[in-house]
Design a protein around this motif. Structure first.
Motif, PDB file in Angstrom:
ATOM      1  N   ARG A 146       0.852  -1.193   0.000  1.00  0.00           N
ATOM      2  CA  ARG A 146       0.000   0.000   0.000  1.00  0.00           C
ATOM      3  C   ARG A 146       0.885   1.240   0.000  1.00  0.00           C
ATOM      4  N   ASP A 147       0.567   2.188  -0.849  1.00  0.00           N
ATOM      5  CA  ASP A 147       1.378   3.394  -1.016  1.00  0.00           C
ATOM      6  C   ASP A 147       0.680   4.596  -0.400  1.00  0.00           C
ATOM      7  N   CYS A 148       1.500   5.466   0.138  1.00  0.00           N
ATOM      8  CA  CYS A 148       0.978   6.753   0.595  1.00  0.00           C
ATOM      9  C   CYS A 148       2.083   7.794   0.517  1.00  0.00           C
ATOM     10  N   LYS A 149       1.683   9.017   0.346  1.00  0.00           N
ATOM     11  CA  LYS A 149       2.637  10.128   0.314  1.00  0.00           C
ATOM     12  C   LYS A 149       2.336  11.057   1.478  1.00  0.00           C
ATOM     13  N   ILE A 150       3.369  11.331   2.236  1.00  0.00           N
ATOM     14  CA  ILE A 150       3.213  12.205   3.391  1.00  0.00           C
ATOM     15  C   ILE A 150       3.732  13.591   3.016  1.00  0.00           C
ATOM     16  N   PRO A 151       2.888  14.618   3.057  1.00  0.00           N
ATOM     17  CA  PRO A 151       3.323  15.964   2.648  1.00  0.00           C
ATOM     18  C   PRO A 151       4.521  16.443   3.461  1.00  0.00           C
ATOM     19  N   ALA A 152       5.563  16.861   2.752  1.00  0.00           N
ATOM     20  CA  ALA A 152       6.772  17.356   3.439  1.00  0.00           C
ATOM     21  C   ALA A 152       7.545  18.309   2.545  1.00  0.00           C
ATOM     22  N   GLN A 153       6.839  19.010   1.679  1.00  0.00           N
ATOM     23  CA  GLN A 153       7.524  19.911   0.760  1.00  0.00           C
ATOM     24  C   GLN A 153       8.141  21.091   1.517  1.00  0.00           C
ATOM     25  N   ARG A 154       9.352  21.422   1.138  1.00  0.00           N
ATOM     26  CA  ARG A 154      10.034  22.581   1.709  1.00  0.00           C
ATOM     27  C   ARG A 154      11.230  22.928   0.827  1.00  0.00           C
ATOM     28  N   SER A 155      11.673  24.161   0.925  1.00  0.00           N
ATOM     29  CA  SER A 155      12.834  24.601   0.160  1.00  0.00           C
ATOM     30  C   SER A 155      14.019  24.823   1.089  1.00  0.00           C
ATOM     31  N   VAL A 156      15.201  24.615   0.544  1.00  0.00           N
ATOM     32  CA  VAL A 156      16.432  24.869   1.283  1.00  0.00           C
ATOM     33  C   VAL A 156      17.375  25.638   0.356  1.00  0.00           C
ATOM     34  N   LYS A 157      18.370  26.252   0.946  1.00  0.00           N
ATOM     35  CA  LYS A 157      19.371  26.963   0.154  1.00  0.00           C
ATOM     36  C   LYS A 157      20.745  26.375   0.440  1.00  0.00           C
ATOM     37  N   VAL A 158      21.514  26.229  -0.616  1.00  0.00           N
ATOM     38  CA  VAL A 158      22.895  25.775  -0.485  1.00  0.00           C
ATOM     39  C   VAL A 158      23.802  27.000  -0.539  1.00  0.00           C
ATOM     40  N   TYR A 159      24.545  27.178   0.530  1.00  0.00           N
ATOM     41  CA  TYR A 159      25.480  28.301   0.625  1.00  0.00           C
ATOM     42  C   TYR A 159      26.910  27.800   0.426  1.00  0.00           C
ATOM     43  N   SER A 160      27.852  28.697   0.542  1.00  0.00           N
ATOM     44  CA  SER A 160      29.253  28.296   0.574  1.00  0.00           C
ATOM     45  C   SER A 160      29.487  27.465   1.833  1.00  0.00           C
ATOM     46  N   ASP A 161      30.724  27.079   2.082  1.00  0.00           N
ATOM     47  CA  ASP A 161      31.017  26.117   3.135  1.00  0.00           C
ATOM     48  C   ASP A 161      30.769  26.703   4.524  1.00  0.00           C
ATOM     49  N   LEU A 162      29.508  26.599   4.996  1.00  0.00           N
ATOM     50  CA  LEU A 162      29.136  27.145   6.302  1.00  0.00           C
ATOM     51  C   LEU A 162      29.806  26.380   7.444  1.00  0.00           C
ATOM     52  N   LYS A 163      29.991  25.068   7.253  1.00  0.00           N
ATOM     53  CA  LYS A 163      30.615  24.282   8.317  1.00  0.00           C
ATOM     54  C   LYS A 163      32.056  24.724   8.543  1.00  0.00           C
ATOM     55  N   ALA A 164      32.765  25.023   7.467  1.00  0.00           N
ATOM     56  CA  ALA A 164      34.134  25.501   7.609  1.00  0.00           C
ATOM     57  C   ALA A 164      34.162  26.856   8.316  1.00  0.00           C
ATOM     58  N   LEU A 165      33.189  27.714   8.008  1.00  0.00           N
ATOM     59  CA  LEU A 165      33.126  29.022   8.667  1.00  0.00           C
ATOM     60  C   LEU A 165      32.843  28.869  10.158  1.00  0.00           C
ATOM     61  N   GLN A 166      31.969  27.937  10.498  1.00  0.00           N
ATOM     62  CA  GLN A 166      31.671  27.707  11.912  1.00  0.00           C
ATOM     63  C   GLN A 166      32.905  27.185  12.649  1.00  0.00           C
ATOM     64  N   GLU A 167      33.621  26.249  12.029  1.00  0.00           N
ATOM     65  CA  GLU A 167      34.839  25.720  12.643  1.00  0.00           C
ATOM     66  C   GLU A 167      35.885  26.810  12.802  1.00  0.00           C
ATOM     67  N   LEU A 168      36.011  27.661  11.786  1.00  0.00           N
ATOM     68  CA  LEU A 168      36.982  28.753  11.848  1.00  0.00           C
ATOM     69  C   LEU A 168      36.614  29.755  12.930  1.00  0.00           C
ATOM     70  N   SER A 169      35.322  30.040  13.072  1.00  0.00           N
ATOM     71  CA  SER A 169      34.873  30.983  14.083  1.00  0.00           C
ATOM     72  C   SER A 169      35.247  30.506  15.485  1.00  0.00           C
ATOM     73  N   VAL A 170      35.033  29.208  15.735  1.00  0.00           N
ATOM     74  CA  VAL A 170      35.397  28.641  17.041  1.00  0.00           C
ATOM     75  C   VAL A 170      36.905  28.696  17.245  1.00  0.00           C
ATOM     76  N   LYS A 171      37.645  28.386  16.192  1.00  0.00           N
ATOM     77  CA  LYS A 171      39.106  28.393  16.277  1.00  0.00           C
ATOM     78  C   LYS A 171      39.631  29.791  16.575  1.00  0.00           C
ATOM     79  N   LEU A 172      39.090  30.778  15.890  1.00  0.00           N
ATOM     80  CA  LEU A 172      39.543  32.153  16.110  1.00  0.00           C
ATOM     81  C   LEU A 172      39.182  32.647  17.506  1.00  0.00           C
ATOM     82  N   ALA A 173      38.000  32.248  17.974  1.00  0.00           N
ATOM     83  CA  ALA A 173      37.551  32.706  19.286  1.00  0.00           C
ATOM     84  C   ALA A 173      38.443  32.181  20.405  1.00  0.00           C
ATOM     85  N   HIS A 174      39.091  31.048  20.174  1.00  0.00           N
ATOM     86  CA  HIS A 174      39.917  30.450  21.214  1.00  0.00           C
ATOM     87  C   HIS A 174      41.410  30.492  20.887  1.00  0.00           C
TER      88      HIS A 174
END
Length: 434
Positions: A146-174
């Motif tokens: 039995r098939d069913c579809k659960i509504p979950a539509q949403r949009s996202v945006k892909v940015y530049s490397d945010l994870k690297a920026l977060q890691e750099l921010s922590v590194k600079l702060a300390h």
């Protein structure tokens, strides 16, 4: 609904019995009974099978994905039925993104939750759309899915490397560098202010020996707190930046490094601006202070793409220099081939001096280095090595031209570019070159 393997077997058996009646008429009775039992079984199976309304699912994914990184996506499937269900789940993720799983096949206990996780790897920035979550579960008697579809539509945006920026921010702060900056705010800057007599506890390295000899008593040099400086980061979006290099376009590698530098400058309390150009200026974010400015810059450059046009270095660099006339460290992230092909870049960088401190940053292709270092002596490898060696020699010649014109240079592979660029910027500040 979709027939299961079990139902197909029963249907083939029923069809075989029906075909057998051609030769054995007494099989007709068995065939009719089997058909009737199949119809009854399907009716009972439908009545026993839980309704799709008893299944719900929730997708968890951040609104801001990082390019070139594995981004977690989690689906939680909730079952309100008391029976164990055999399920298949497929998420309608953006097809332009790479996923390490496309379908999940599992069983979920009655009145419980199943957690499914997969990763998305974006190769390009921009906005993307998720669709619904498709769920398929086996009926109680195992005759159909039995098939069913659960509504979950949403949009996202892909940015530049945010994870690297977060890691750099922590590194600079300390980092110890940040500690040194705080110490300077207590009176240890880089600009000379005045002389005063030495008192117990002063740093002996600050003693001015000439003044001490003249006054016949210890005298130290007092420095002002560092004054606000300006950092202007410019990214080339011309044809040389369109090609792929180590999984991303050269432009995206350059933009990732540029944003790391922007974050570092903002955390150093400098005024920082960002510009993107090709045959003409594409984006200009004037120098501002405050870490919150990074969010505006990220949004502004999210949808910018490199273009298959020849960059106008001289015109673009003149535009950005005129837009902000105060002296600044002007970092240009680009690529070059040889002195002749990069003559406009050389002229443009030279035009920034002496009002600004120009800094040219290029992406080094490690594949070319590997080819140049290849020791195999075959006709093909010797020919390729000769070309690679010549390319490297031409780049070095172009760098020497830039250095002679007072331009700082950095040539680095993409994997190391952000860290090397940040380190070089901190070195420039520490040495007071600006």
């Amino acid at each position: 609904m979709t027939a299961s393997k079990r139902l197909y077997i029963l249907l083939v058996l029923a069809a075989g019995l029906a075909l057998g009646t051609i030769w054995l008429s007494w099989l007709a009775t068995f065939a009719l009974w089997l058909d009737a039992l199949l119809v009854l079984a399907l009716i009972i199976d439908y009545a026993l099978t839980p309704s799709p309304s008893l299944l719900t699912a929730v997708r968890s994914v951040t609104d801001r994905l990082s390019i070139g990184r594995q981004n977690d996506v989690q689906i939680e499937l909730y079952s309100q039925t008391p029976r164990k269900l055999k399920c298949r789940v497929r998420d309608d993720y953006p097809r332009d993104l790479e996923a390490d799983a496309t379908e999940f096949d599992f069983s979920i206990e009655g009145k419980s939750k199943a957690t499914l996780t997969y990763n998305l790897l974006p190769r390009s920035r921009g906005r993307y759309q998720f669709g619904d979550i498709a769920v398929r579960y086996l009926s109680s008697l195992g005759l159909y899915w039995r098939d069913c579809k659960i509504p979950a539509q949403r949009s996202v945006k892909v940015y530049s490397d945010l994870k690297a920026l977060q890691e750099l921010s922590v590194k600079l702060a300390h980092s110890s560098e940040l500690g040194e900056m705080k110490a300077r705010k207590r009176g240890q800057g880089t600009d000379f202010s005045a002389l005063r007599e030495y008192v117990s506890g002063d740093d002996a390295r600050s003693i001015d020996w000439k003044a001490t000899a003249r006054r016949d008593r210890p005298v130290i040099r007092v420095y002002e707190v560092d004054k606000e400086q300006t950092l202007m980061v410019l990214v080339d979006a011309g044809r040389m930046m369109v090609s792929d290099l180590e999984g991303l376009t050269r432009f995206d590698h350059a933009l990732n490094a540029a944003l790391s530098l922007v974050l570092t400058g903002l955390m150093r309390n400098d005024q920082v601006g960002l510009g993107i150009f090709a045959d003409k200026p594409i984006l200009y974010m004037p120098p501002r202070r405050g870490k919150s400015y990074l969010t505006r810059i990220l949004e502004a450059c999210c949808d910018v793409r490199p273009r298959m046009v020849e960059p106008d270095y001289l015109g673009a660099l003149s535009y950005f220099a005129d837009a902000h006339k105060a002296r600044s460290l002007t970092v240009v992230l680009t690529d070059l081939t040889d002195p002749t092909g990069s003559q406009t870049l050389l002229s443009g960088m030279a035009s920034l001096s002496p009002r600004h401190l120009p800094f040219c940053v290029t992406l080094r292709d490690r594949q070319v280095d590997n080819i140049a270092a290849d020791k195999l002596l075959t006709t093909n490898t010797v020919f390729r090595r000769a070309i690679a060696t010549d390319l490297i020699a031409q780049r070095e010649l172009a760098f020497s031209h830039l250095s002679r014109r007072g331009c700082l240079v950095l040539d680095c592979p993409p994997a190391d570019l952000s860290n090397k660029l940040v380190d070089r910027y901190l070195e420039i500040k520490a040495r007071g070159l600006l």
